[in-house]
Write a protein that holds these residues in place. Sequence first.
Motif, PDB file in Angstrom:
ATOM      1  N   GLN A 276      11.028  16.431  32.669  1.00  0.00           N
ATOM      2  CA  GLN A 276      11.855  15.453  31.968  1.00  0.00           C
ATOM      3  C   GLN A 276      13.172  15.227  32.699  1.00  0.00           C
ATOM      4  N   ALA A 277      13.771  14.078  32.412  1.00  0.00           N
ATOM      5  CA  ALA A 277      15.064  13.724  33.002  1.00  0.00           C
ATOM      6  C   ALA A 277      15.869  12.940  31.991  1.00  0.00           C
ATOM      7  N   CYS A 278      17.185  13.049  32.099  1.00  0.00           N
ATOM      8  CA  CYS A 278      18.097  12.223  31.307  1.00  0.00           C
ATOM      9  C   CYS A 278      18.512  11.025  32.160  1.00  0.00           C
ATOM     10  N   VAL A 279      18.314   9.829  31.621  1.00  0.00           N
ATOM     11  CA  VAL A 279      18.672   8.612  32.348  1.00  0.00           C
ATOM     12  C   VAL A 279      19.944   8.046  31.728  1.00  0.00           C
ATOM     13  N   ASN A 305      26.785  24.288  39.505  1.00  0.00           N
ATOM     14  CA  ASN A 305      26.786  24.157  38.044  1.00  0.00           C
ATOM     15  C   ASN A 305      26.520  22.741  37.558  1.00  0.00           C
ATOM     16  N   VAL A 306      26.256  21.818  38.477  1.00  0.00           N
ATOM     17  CA  VAL A 306      25.972  20.433  38.101  1.00  0.00           C
ATOM     18  C   VAL A 306      24.494  20.156  38.369  1.00  0.00           C
ATOM     19  N   ALA A 307      23.811  19.647  37.362  1.00  0.00           N
ATOM     20  CA  ALA A 307      22.366  19.421  37.472  1.00  0.00           C
ATOM     21  C   ALA A 307      22.068  18.377  38.541  1.00  0.00           C
ATOM     22  N   PRO A 308      20.962  18.520  39.273  1.00  0.00           N
ATOM     23  CA  PRO A 308      20.597  17.538  40.305  1.00  0.00           C
ATOM     24  C   PRO A 308      20.481  16.133  39.739  1.00  0.00           C
ATOM     25  N   SER A 309      21.042  15.161  40.464  1.00  0.00           N
ATOM     26  CA  SER A 309      21.061  13.773  40.006  1.00  0.00           C
ATOM     27  C   SER A 309      20.731  12.840  41.156  1.00  0.00           C
ATOM     28  N   VAL A 310      20.194  11.678  40.812  1.00  0.00           N
ATOM     29  CA  VAL A 310      19.840  10.677  41.814  1.00  0.00           C
ATOM     30  C   VAL A 310      20.014   9.296  41.195  1.00  0.00           C
ATOM     31  N   VAL A 340      21.457   6.601  36.574  1.00  0.00           N
ATOM     32  CA  VAL A 340      21.456   7.950  37.144  1.00  0.00           C
ATOM     33  C   VAL A 340      20.398   8.773  36.422  1.00  0.00           C
ATOM     34  N   LEU A 341      19.454   9.332  37.198  1.00  0.00           N
ATOM     35  CA  LEU A 341      18.434  10.220  36.659  1.00  0.00           C
ATOM     36  C   LEU A 341      18.854  11.658  36.960  1.00  0.00           C
ATOM     37  N   THR A 342      19.164  12.389  35.903  1.00  0.00           N
ATOM     38  CA  THR A 342      19.592  13.779  36.028  1.00  0.00           C
ATOM     39  C   THR A 342      18.504  14.692  35.491  1.00  0.00           C
ATOM     40  N   GLN A 343      18.199  15.715  36.241  1.00  0.00           N
ATOM     41  CA  GLN A 343      17.167  16.644  35.793  1.00  0.00           C
ATOM     42  C   GLN A 343      17.523  17.220  34.434  1.00  0.00           C
ATOM     43  N   TYR A 344      16.567  17.162  33.506  1.00  0.00           N
ATOM     44  CA  TYR A 344      16.789  17.717  32.177  1.00  0.00           C
ATOM     45  C   TYR A 344      16.715  19.240  32.255  1.00  0.00           C
ATOM     46  N   ILE A 345      17.769  19.902  31.800  1.00  0.00           N
ATOM     47  CA  ILE A 345      17.846  21.359  31.877  1.00  0.00           C
ATOM     48  C   ILE A 345      17.569  21.937  30.487  1.00  0.00           C
ATOM     49  N   PRO A 346      16.465  22.649  30.318  1.00  0.00           N
ATOM     50  CA  PRO A 346      16.209  23.299  29.034  1.00  0.00           C
ATOM     51  C   PRO A 346      16.955  24.620  28.926  1.00  0.00           C
ATOM     52  N   SER A 347      16.729  25.347  27.859  1.00  0.00           N
ATOM     53  CA  SER A 347      17.279  26.692  27.675  1.00  0.00           C
ATOM     54  C   SER A 347      18.804  26.688  27.656  1.00  0.00           C
ATOM     55  N   LEU A 348      19.387  25.742  26.912  1.00  0.00           N
ATOM     56  CA  LEU A 348      20.847  25.637  26.847  1.00  0.00           C
ATOM     57  C   LEU A 348      21.364  26.022  25.464  1.00  0.00           C
ATOM     58  N   GLU A 349      22.582  26.528  25.460  1.00  0.00           N
ATOM     59  CA  GLU A 349      23.296  26.794  24.216  1.00  0.00           C
ATOM     60  C   GLU A 349      24.753  26.389  24.409  1.00  0.00           C
ATOM     61  N   PRO A 350      25.484  26.117  23.323  1.00  0.00           N
ATOM     62  CA  PRO A 350      26.893  25.730  23.469  1.00  0.00           C
ATOM     63  C   PRO A 350      27.711  26.842  24.118  1.00  0.00           C
ATOM     64  N   ALA A 351      28.686  26.444  24.911  1.00  0.00           N
ATOM     65  CA  ALA A 351      29.586  27.401  25.564  1.00  0.00           C
ATOM     66  C   ALA A 351      30.979  27.259  24.965  1.00  0.00           C
ATOM     67  N   THR A 352      31.592  28.361  24.662  1.00  0.00           N
ATOM     68  CA  THR A 352      32.932  28.355  24.074  1.00  0.00           C
ATOM     69  C   THR A 352      33.979  28.684  25.130  1.00  0.00           C
ATOM     70  N   ILE A 353      35.226  28.411  24.807  1.00  0.00           N
ATOM     71  CA  ILE A 353      36.333  28.691  25.732  1.00  0.00           C
ATOM     72  C   ILE A 353      36.670  30.180  25.661  1.00  0.00           C
TER      73      ILE A 353
END
Length: 575
Positions: A276-279, A305-310, A340-353
Amino acid sequence: MATLTQIVEDRKDIDQRCGNDRLPSLKDIEKDTETAGHNRLKIASADMDCYRSKNPYILYNNFRYKKELSRVAMKREYGFYSYCFISVCLSFILGLLIGVAIVGSPETRVISPSYNPRKLVRINTTRDGHSRSLNSLKLTDNFKVDKDFIFSEKEKDRFATVSFTGAIEPHKYNMDVYPKGLTDDMKEILKDNKVSRHKHTIMNVVNTTSHVPNDETVLYQNIYWGPEVENSMPQGYGENSAEIWERYVNQSEIVKMETGCGRMQNRLVTFKDGIQACVRYRQNTDQIQGEIFSFYVARLLNLTNVAPSVVKVVDLKDKLWQSVSNDIATAQWNTNRAVVLTQYIPSLEPATIPEIFKPSTRHLNKIDVFKISFKENATSDTSKQILIDKLRMKNVKTKKEEVENFEYIDAKLNRKTIDLFVELAQWSDLIIFDYLTANLDRIVNNLFNYQWNINIMDGPAHNLARKMDSGLLLFLDNESGLLHGYRLLKKYNMYHSLMLDNLCVFRKKTVDALKLLYDTSIGSKLSDIYHKKNNAIIRDILPPLPEKNAKILHERIGKVLSQIEKCEQTFFNTR
């Protein structure tokens, strides 16, 4: 007053003139009509004055009848309104019950700390309230984690995002799930931690006379994260991952489009093999430029830390889009638009400061690293020792001087502390990256809204997520960088500088990349990547980064290097 005799005489006179008391019947009228020689019915006129004079009571009480009719009509009308009101109330109650049932169900809960927002102002005016969606999976009783990793009772009922990657460290999740038909290359790109652990090498160690950084060095040369932290860093998505993603998109075909990935016109797309990808689709090309050129800057800084994009152009004749032409029309996309097609990254959770970057502290330097390490040593088993060698010391007058007078930290730390330092090392990269691109839509968003809501710093950081299986921080949604953010520097630069000015621990490879980019032309490097990655059709639709913006980026690189030099001088003088 008329006498009784007069009344009787008047009555007789009326009887003689008007006849009997009754009204003429139909037969009387027909009889009168026949005598008149007519063939059709005629209604004989009645002298109503006669009957009004003789028998006033013989006339119908029209007013009372009308009131009765009006009363019946009003009852019917009120009954109709009552029925409508009751129906609306029942519908509202039913809808409320259904909503409570849905919201209260475990499937709709989100992993995020609860805080009470007061007033939030989205400083990036080009964005709306939609956020990136994360697919999720309910934790079951059979779900096993390491004994050192503890869930609270409240967290057990919450949701964990799906992981498509395997775990290497024993304290991480043990999941290894891939879509069917996935090639080895794509399995590799989905992983941000490879099987073989990478080793951090330190080149050109200078200004030290008795210490060479080793595998247990947490910090060295006063400002750099040591090998113990660097060797534990998740590898993330480097240049190899970006090239694999680019080749994959060029050869693939989209078979499904669905809503997701933030803004209304963004789409989550699925390729034939399940990847999958986010467009990202925008009417304004500035945001497309901001997204892709921010990705190019991350590559030049060696940030993973930035997902591959094209970049691709929406063309229904292209194999990539042919199968989803109807979905493109439904999404109201225009053809010949750059996306921009960015690779969809699964296995994510919110990150806090992290606590150390919150307003009560808001600084990170070698003293903070020492205190965290020392605290860990004091609260863990006594076999662990932090060895601090004091270089060129002659006299130790105070305890504070003794603590500050060191150049490096060697420490054998437990897993929890190493994970904390790994997170802080990634935050040091994030602060630099957002300062360079002037990204308004991440930490600056929280800082700006802090004036209205002091609890916002306790909530999830905007457009920042953590991979659950490796601890990698993902810098999401960088479209406000380099263009939109630069236009608003006059208003928001103080928030960008706030984090950078209080940062004094850096990754050595990031600093080396900054020095290299400052000595060369960052504009020409970005232009080379732009021409290499995009064909003539894309370049005709999507402009390059303006020269003015490239100059601003170069200036901001110089300011970051000035902050690094300031930290070197400040903490060198404490030796």
